[in-house]
Structure formats: structure tokens, C-alpha cells
Scaffold this motif. Structure first.
Motif, PDB file in Angstrom:
ATOM      1  N   PRO A 176      65.684 -17.598  46.953  1.00 28.59           N
ATOM      2  CA  PRO A 176      67.006 -17.692  46.286  1.00 28.59           C
ATOM      3  C   PRO A 176      66.883 -18.561  45.107  1.00 28.59           C
ATOM      4  CG  PRO A 176      66.709 -19.094  48.181  1.00 28.59           C
ATOM      5  CD  PRO A 176      65.412 -18.203  48.172  1.00 28.59           C
ATOM      6  N   TYR A 177      68.070 -18.437  44.222  1.00 28.83           N
ATOM      7  CA  TYR A 177      68.030 -19.103  43.400  1.00 28.83           C
ATOM      8  C   TYR A 177      69.744 -18.891  42.498  1.00 28.83           C
ATOM      9  CZ  TYR A 177      67.520 -15.093  39.871  1.00 28.83           C
ATOM     10  OH  TYR A 177      67.554 -13.857  39.365  1.00 28.83           O
ATOM     11  N   VAL A 178      70.251 -19.982  41.649  1.00 29.17           N
ATOM     12  CA  VAL A 178      71.296 -19.606  40.851  1.00 29.17           C
ATOM     13  C   VAL A 178      71.204 -20.053  39.558  1.00 29.17           C
ATOM     14  CG1 VAL A 178      73.931 -20.316  40.673  1.00 29.17           C
ATOM     15  CG2 VAL A 178      72.684 -19.981  42.950  1.00 29.17           C
ATOM     16  N   PRO A 179      71.464 -19.298  38.556  1.00 34.07           N
ATOM     17  CA  PRO A 179      71.114 -19.649  37.134  1.00 34.07           C
ATOM     18  C   PRO A 179      71.802 -20.907  36.878  1.00 34.07           C
ATOM     19  CG  PRO A 179      71.834 -17.352  37.330  1.00 34.07           C
ATOM     20  CD  PRO A 179      71.880 -17.846  38.499  1.00 34.07           C
ATOM     21  N   ASP A 180      71.243 -21.779  35.937  1.00 35.37           N
ATOM     22  CA  ASP A 180      71.739 -23.027  35.611  1.00 35.37           C
ATOM     23  C   ASP A 180      72.419 -23.077  34.249  1.00 35.37           C
ATOM     24  OD1 ASP A 180      72.283 -25.718  35.289  1.00 35.37           O
ATOM     25  OD2 ASP A 180      70.094 -26.407  35.133  1.00 35.37           O
ATOM     26  N   PRO A 181      73.662 -23.423  34.019  1.00 41.15           N
ATOM     27  CA  PRO A 181      74.327 -23.686  32.711  1.00 41.15           C
ATOM     28  C   PRO A 181      73.620 -24.773  31.772  1.00 41.15           C
ATOM     29  CG  PRO A 181      75.802 -24.141  34.273  1.00 41.15           C
ATOM     30  CD  PRO A 181      74.588 -23.673  35.187  1.00 41.15           C
ATOM     31  N   GLY A 182      72.956 -25.488  32.360  1.00 39.87           N
ATOM     32  CA  GLY A 182      72.485 -26.651  31.722  1.00 39.87           C
ATOM     33  C   GLY A 182      71.094 -26.072  30.949  1.00 39.87           C
ATOM     34  N   LEU A 183      70.534 -24.754  31.172  1.00 41.75           N
ATOM     35  CA  LEU A 183      69.158 -24.430  30.715  1.00 41.75           C
ATOM     36  C   LEU A 183      69.341 -23.138  30.027  1.00 41.75           C
ATOM     37  CD1 LEU A 183      66.223 -24.759  30.424  1.00 41.75           C
ATOM     38  CD2 LEU A 183      66.198 -23.110  32.561  1.00 41.75           C
ATOM     39  N   PHE A 184      69.369 -22.955  28.871  1.00 41.01           N
ATOM     40  CA  PHE A 184      69.358 -21.910  27.954  1.00 41.01           C
ATOM     41  C   PHE A 184      68.155 -21.116  27.781  1.00 41.01           C
ATOM     42  CE2 PHE A 184      72.738 -24.551  26.318  1.00 41.01           C
ATOM     43  CZ  PHE A 184      73.659 -23.724  26.145  1.00 41.01           C
ATOM     44  N   MET A 185      67.910 -19.790  27.927  1.00 41.49           N
ATOM     45  CA  MET A 185      67.105 -18.967  27.545  1.00 41.49           C
ATOM     46  C   MET A 185      67.495 -18.200  25.960  1.00 41.49           C
ATOM     47  SD  MET A 185      65.033 -15.399  28.606  1.00 41.49           S
ATOM     48  CE  MET A 185      64.051 -16.176  29.808  1.00 41.49           C
ATOM     49  N   VAL A 186      66.821 -18.529  24.784  1.00 38.52           N
ATOM     50  CA  VAL A 186      67.242 -17.728  23.651  1.00 38.52           C
ATOM     51  C   VAL A 186      66.049 -16.565  23.522  1.00 38.52           C
ATOM     52  CG1 VAL A 186      68.435 -19.253  22.505  1.00 38.52           C
ATOM     53  CG2 VAL A 186      66.061 -19.596  22.275  1.00 38.52           C
ATOM     54  N   HIS A 187      66.496 -15.605  23.513  1.00 42.49           N
ATOM     55  CA  HIS A 187      65.829 -14.352  23.628  1.00 42.49           C
ATOM     56  C   HIS A 187      65.992 -13.676  22.229  1.00 42.49           C
ATOM     57  CE1 HIS A 187      64.999  -9.735  25.147  1.00 42.49           C
ATOM     58  NE2 HIS A 187      63.803 -10.297  24.931  1.00 42.49           N
ATOM     59  N   MET A 188      64.468 -13.309  21.808  1.00 43.03           N
ATOM     60  CA  MET A 188      64.542 -13.230  20.093  1.00 43.03           C
ATOM     61  C   MET A 188      64.166 -11.553  20.039  1.00 43.03           C
ATOM     62  SD  MET A 188      65.071 -15.782  18.921  1.00 43.03           S
ATOM     63  CE  MET A 188      65.072 -17.796  18.973  1.00 43.03           C
ATOM     64  N   LYS A 189      64.307 -10.775  20.801  1.00 32.84           N
ATOM     65  CA  LYS A 189      64.067  -9.132  20.608  1.00 32.84           C
ATOM     66  C   LYS A 189      64.754  -8.801  19.531  1.00 32.84           C
ATOM     67  CE  LYS A 189      64.466  -4.607  23.088  1.00 32.84           C
ATOM     68  NZ  LYS A 189      62.872  -4.226  22.934  1.00 32.84           N
ATOM     69  N   PHE A 190      66.136  -9.187  19.293  1.00 40.09           N
ATOM     70  CA  PHE A 190      66.939  -8.663  18.348  1.00 40.09           C
ATOM     71  C   PHE A 190      67.426  -9.289  17.024  1.00 40.09           C
ATOM     72  CE2 PHE A 190      68.218  -6.452  22.276  1.00 40.09           C
ATOM     73  CZ  PHE A 190      67.944  -5.148  21.837  1.00 40.09           C
TER      74      PHE A 190
ATOM     75  N   ARG B 126      71.908 -10.922  42.589  1.00 41.29           N
ATOM     76  CA  ARG B 126      72.014 -10.206  43.684  1.00 41.29           C
ATOM     77  C   ARG B 126      70.830 -10.175  44.586  1.00 41.29           C
ATOM     78  NH1 ARG B 126      72.939  -4.531  41.866  1.00 41.29           N
ATOM     79  NH2 ARG B 126      70.639  -4.479  41.908  1.00 41.29           N
ATOM     80  N   GLU B 127      70.900 -10.315  45.790  1.00 39.18           N
ATOM     81  CA  GLU B 127      70.009 -10.269  46.958  1.00 39.18           C
ATOM     82  C   GLU B 127      69.937  -9.018  47.564  1.00 39.18           C
ATOM     83  OE1 GLU B 127      68.092 -10.404  50.879  1.00 39.18           O
ATOM     84  OE2 GLU B 127      70.088 -10.733  50.438  1.00 39.18           O
ATOM     85  N   GLU B 128      68.817  -8.394  47.554  1.00 36.59           N
ATOM     86  CA  GLU B 128      68.561  -7.367  48.731  1.00 36.59           C
ATOM     87  C   GLU B 128      67.234  -7.388  49.280  1.00 36.59           C
ATOM     88  OE1 GLU B 128      68.586  -2.396  47.906  1.00 36.59           O
ATOM     89  OE2 GLU B 128      69.474  -3.579  46.386  1.00 36.59           O
ATOM     90  N   ASP B 129      67.006  -7.292  50.550  1.00 38.00           N
ATOM     91  CA  ASP B 129      65.747  -7.222  51.260  1.00 38.00           C
ATOM     92  C   ASP B 129      64.850  -8.397  50.765  1.00 38.00           C
ATOM     93  OD1 ASP B 129      66.510  -4.715  52.329  1.00 38.00           O
ATOM     94  OD2 ASP B 129      65.661  -3.705  50.687  1.00 38.00           O
ATOM     95  N   GLY B 130      65.643  -9.480  50.832  1.00 44.59           N
ATOM     96  CA  GLY B 130      64.872 -10.854  50.441  1.00 44.59           C
ATOM     97  C   GLY B 130      64.608 -10.934  49.127  1.00 44.59           C
ATOM     98  N   VAL B 131      64.838  -9.915  47.903  1.00 46.29           N
ATOM     99  CA  VAL B 131      64.611 -10.204  46.542  1.00 46.29           C
ATOM    100  C   VAL B 131      65.787 -10.521  46.005  1.00 46.29           C
ATOM    101  CG1 VAL B 131      63.952  -9.190  44.504  1.00 46.29           C
ATOM    102  CG2 VAL B 131      62.613  -8.485  46.687  1.00 46.29           C
ATOM    103  N   HIS B 132      65.888 -11.960  45.365  1.00 47.89           N
ATOM    104  CA  HIS B 132      67.179 -12.221  44.588  1.00 47.89           C
ATOM    105  C   HIS B 132      66.713 -11.846  43.064  1.00 47.89           C
ATOM    106  CE1 HIS B 132      68.575 -14.515  47.930  1.00 47.89           C
ATOM    107  NE2 HIS B 132      67.230 -14.608  48.298  1.00 47.89           N
ATOM    108  N   ARG B 133      67.602 -11.072  42.260  1.00 41.25           N
ATOM    109  CA  ARG B 133      67.432 -10.858  41.034  1.00 41.25           C
ATOM    110  C   ARG B 133      68.453 -10.934  40.289  1.00 41.25           C
ATOM    111  NH1 ARG B 133      66.500  -4.322  40.629  1.00 41.25           N
ATOM    112  NH2 ARG B 133      66.784  -4.928  38.497  1.00 41.25           N
ATOM    113  N   ALA B 134      68.221 -10.969  39.007  1.00 42.51           N
ATOM    114  CA  ALA B 134      69.362 -10.949  37.812  1.00 42.51           C
ATOM    115  C   ALA B 134      69.920  -9.495  37.961  1.00 42.51           C
ATOM    116  CB  ALA B 134      68.923 -11.430  36.533  1.00 42.51           C
ATOM    117  N   VAL B 135      71.384  -9.594  37.654  1.00 44.83           N
ATOM    118  CA  VAL B 135      72.044  -8.304  37.459  1.00 44.83           C
ATOM    119  C   VAL B 135      72.840  -8.288  36.208  1.00 44.83           C
ATOM    120  CG1 VAL B 135      72.200  -7.705  39.697  1.00 44.83           C
ATOM    121  CG2 VAL B 135      74.080  -9.264  38.757  1.00 44.83           C
TER     122      VAL B 135
END
Length: 313
Positions: free
Chosen positions: A197-211, A280-289
């Protein structure tokens, strides 16, 4: 350009961090790259400052552009992923190596070469300071897809930070993924999921440079599209799009998004997002949606990148 406030604030936080007696965490950082010369040098520099170059591992998946030659970190050259097993192979490699490294390191980070983790400089001095303050077993960031607003922004100037040259982004829920872990739980779903399990943290950013740059997007998209056609990689993803296709989409969507605001583009506010709704959690996997890259680009509102992040990446 970096604001004088953010420079003063980061220096103050760094001084405070040096004054503490808490031992810094031992951090290992992994990536898997193939012909990513434009971004790989920036990735090595960014995470080298954060963790030390000796603690970075670049897995070279058959590069031909020379981008992994003479890097100041460990480079492991791979014989190639089996056809039809690219994503499963990537996750098995990253998870297996991370499990071993956690016998030595306190924290393992896995990102793509265009993903840069940045703790909020208003709260933390650097990534080491952030991780010393956050004991969670799995940590995910709030992600921003940096975009090249081609109507008003020119090509990237090499050797200078991207954020600042690029002032706009879109929030990307699907990229709020579990990039940092202290446990051996395996990554899944192209690293967007993990068996913990995890919950994203607003104190940490990811800047993604694909675009983040029109010309770079076009070149990288064409390389990936060729792999999609020749060996079937990235099925159902943006790898199926040509460089011209994605470049045209970026140009059109940023112009339309800016027009819809009347030029008054709001700054991204992390407090406007409910972190628990990003997982979202499903079958033990927690994933970003959230929407994939193309739908995110088409539908998410344009936002200004917080000024305090300018000049960091």
C-alpha cells in the motif's frame, strides 16, 4: 529562471539539514535506457547529486547512440529482453535488483530517464533530507507532465535546467506511481503498481519530461514507434504513434488549453488533489489510476509549474 526567493530558501534548508545529527539514508537509484542520450545525461546529473554517482545503476537495453559510454556511474549492458516480454522483463529486473540492493541500501528508487523526483523545496533541502523525514515503506510523488508550450516557448537550451525554460505542465494522475520503496514488494504494471500500500505525497513532485520539448518528443517517439513495429514493444501505448503525430498533438493541445484560460493559467496547487483517490487496490496490487499519456495531454488543464521548482531540473 530561478527566483531569488527559492535560492535563498533552498540554501537555508540545506544549512538546516547539515545541522541535524540524523544519518542520511543510503539511496540507490535505477533506470533502464535505450538510446536516451538527450535525457540520460540529465538523469545521471540529477540523481548523482541526490544519491551519489556511485549509487546509480543504468541498465543499457541495447543503446546504439553512445549515450551510456563513459557515464560516471555503474552501467550494466543487457543482452536484450525477449520478444513479447519487454514490460514483464523490465519489472522482473527492476524488482529483483531492488530486492538485492535493499540488503545494503535503505531506499531504492526506480524511474525512467525522463522522470525526475523533486521534494518540495519549501519544505525539504533535497532528496536525502526528504527521505530522512519520510519513513513510509513505499512513496509516490505528485506528478506533473511538463509540456512545451510551442506558441510562446522556444527549443531547449542545452546545459540549462528544463524547468524554467518550460513554465507549464499538466497534472498526471497515472504518473503518481510508487517510485520509491524500502521493502522488497515487486513493482508491477510498468512500475505504476506495487504489491504494497501507498498514498502519493504532495510534498514530493515528479517532473516528467516526455512532452517537454517538441523536437525531442518527435525523435524519441519515432525511435519507440520503430520498436513497436519491429518487435511489438509498447502495444496499446503512445509507442504506436509517430513522432509527427505526437508533435502535432502537443502543439494543438497546448495552444487550445492556453486559449481556454484566456491567458490566465493557474499555478498547480497540490492541496487541490485528494491523494487517496490516485490509487486503486486490486488483488493485493496498489496502482496509480488515471488517463494514459494521450488522453491526459488532450484533457487535463494547463497549469503553471510552481516557481519554486524552477531551476532544479
Amino acid at each position: 529562471m530561478t527566483s531569488s526567493w527559492s535560492l535563498r530558501r533552498r540554501r537555508s534548508l540545506a544549512d538546516e539539514a547539515r545541522a541535524t545529527t540524523t544519518a542520511p539514508p543510503r539511496i540507490a537509484v535505477l533506470t533502464i535506457a535505450r538510446d536516451e542520450g538527450e535525457m540520460l545525461a540529465r538523469w545521471v546529473a540529477h540523481y548523482g547529486r541526490a544519491a551519489g554517482h556511485e549509487n546509480l545503476i543504468v541498465f543499457d537495453d541495447g543503446s546504439t547512440d553512445g549515450s551510456t559510454d563513459d557515464l560516471p556511474c555503474t552501467v550494466q549492458r543487457l543482452p536484450g529482453f525477449r520478444k513479447g516480454n519487454f514490460e514483464a522483463g523490465r519489472m522482473s529486473l527492476a524488482s529483483g535488483v531492488a530486492q538485492g540492493l535493499l540488503g545494503i541500501y535503505d531506499v531504492v528508487i526506480f524511474t525512467d530517464v525522463d522522470e525526475f523526483l523533486v521534494p518540495d523545496p519549501a519544505r525539504y533541502a533535497d532528496l536525502s533530507d526528504y527521505l530522512a523525514s519520510r519513513p513510509e515503506r513505499v512513496i509516490a510523488p505528485f506528478a506533473l507532465n511538463v509540456v512545451h508550450h510551442t506558441t510562446i516557448e522556444g527549443p531547449l537550451v542545452s546545459g540549462k535546467p528544463i524547468v524554467g525554460q518550460r513554465a507549464y505542465a499538466q497534472f498526471a494522475p497515472l504518473m503518481c506511481k510508487p517510485s520509491i520503496k524500502r521493502v522488497s514488494a515487486a513493482w508491477t504494471n510498468a512500475s505504476h503498481g506495487i504489491k504494497a500500500p501507498y498514498v502519493p505525497d504532495p510534498g514530493l513532485f515528479m517532473v516528467h519530461m516526455k512532452f517537454a520539448d517538441l523536437d525531442l518528443l518527435r525523435r524519441q517517439a519515432d525511435r519507440r514507434n520503430q520498436l513497436a513495429m519491429s518487435v511489438g514493444r509498447g502495444k496499446g501505448s503512445s509507442w504506436g504513434r509517430s513522432g509527427d503525430d505526437l508533435a502535432g498533438l502537443l502543439t494543438a493541445t497546448t495552444a487550445a488549453a492556453a486559449a481556454s484560460t484566456g491567458g490566465d493559467v493557474p499555478e498547480f496547487d497540490p492541496t487541490s488533489v485528494l491523494p487517496a483517490r490516485l490509487v486503486r487496490e486490486e488483488d493485493g496490487v496498489h496502482r496509480a489510476v488515471g488517463p494514459g499519456h494521450i488522453d491526459n495531454l488532450r484533457n487535463q488543464p494547463l497549469l503553471r509549474i510552481p516557481e519554486r521548482l524552477h531551476g532544479i531540473v
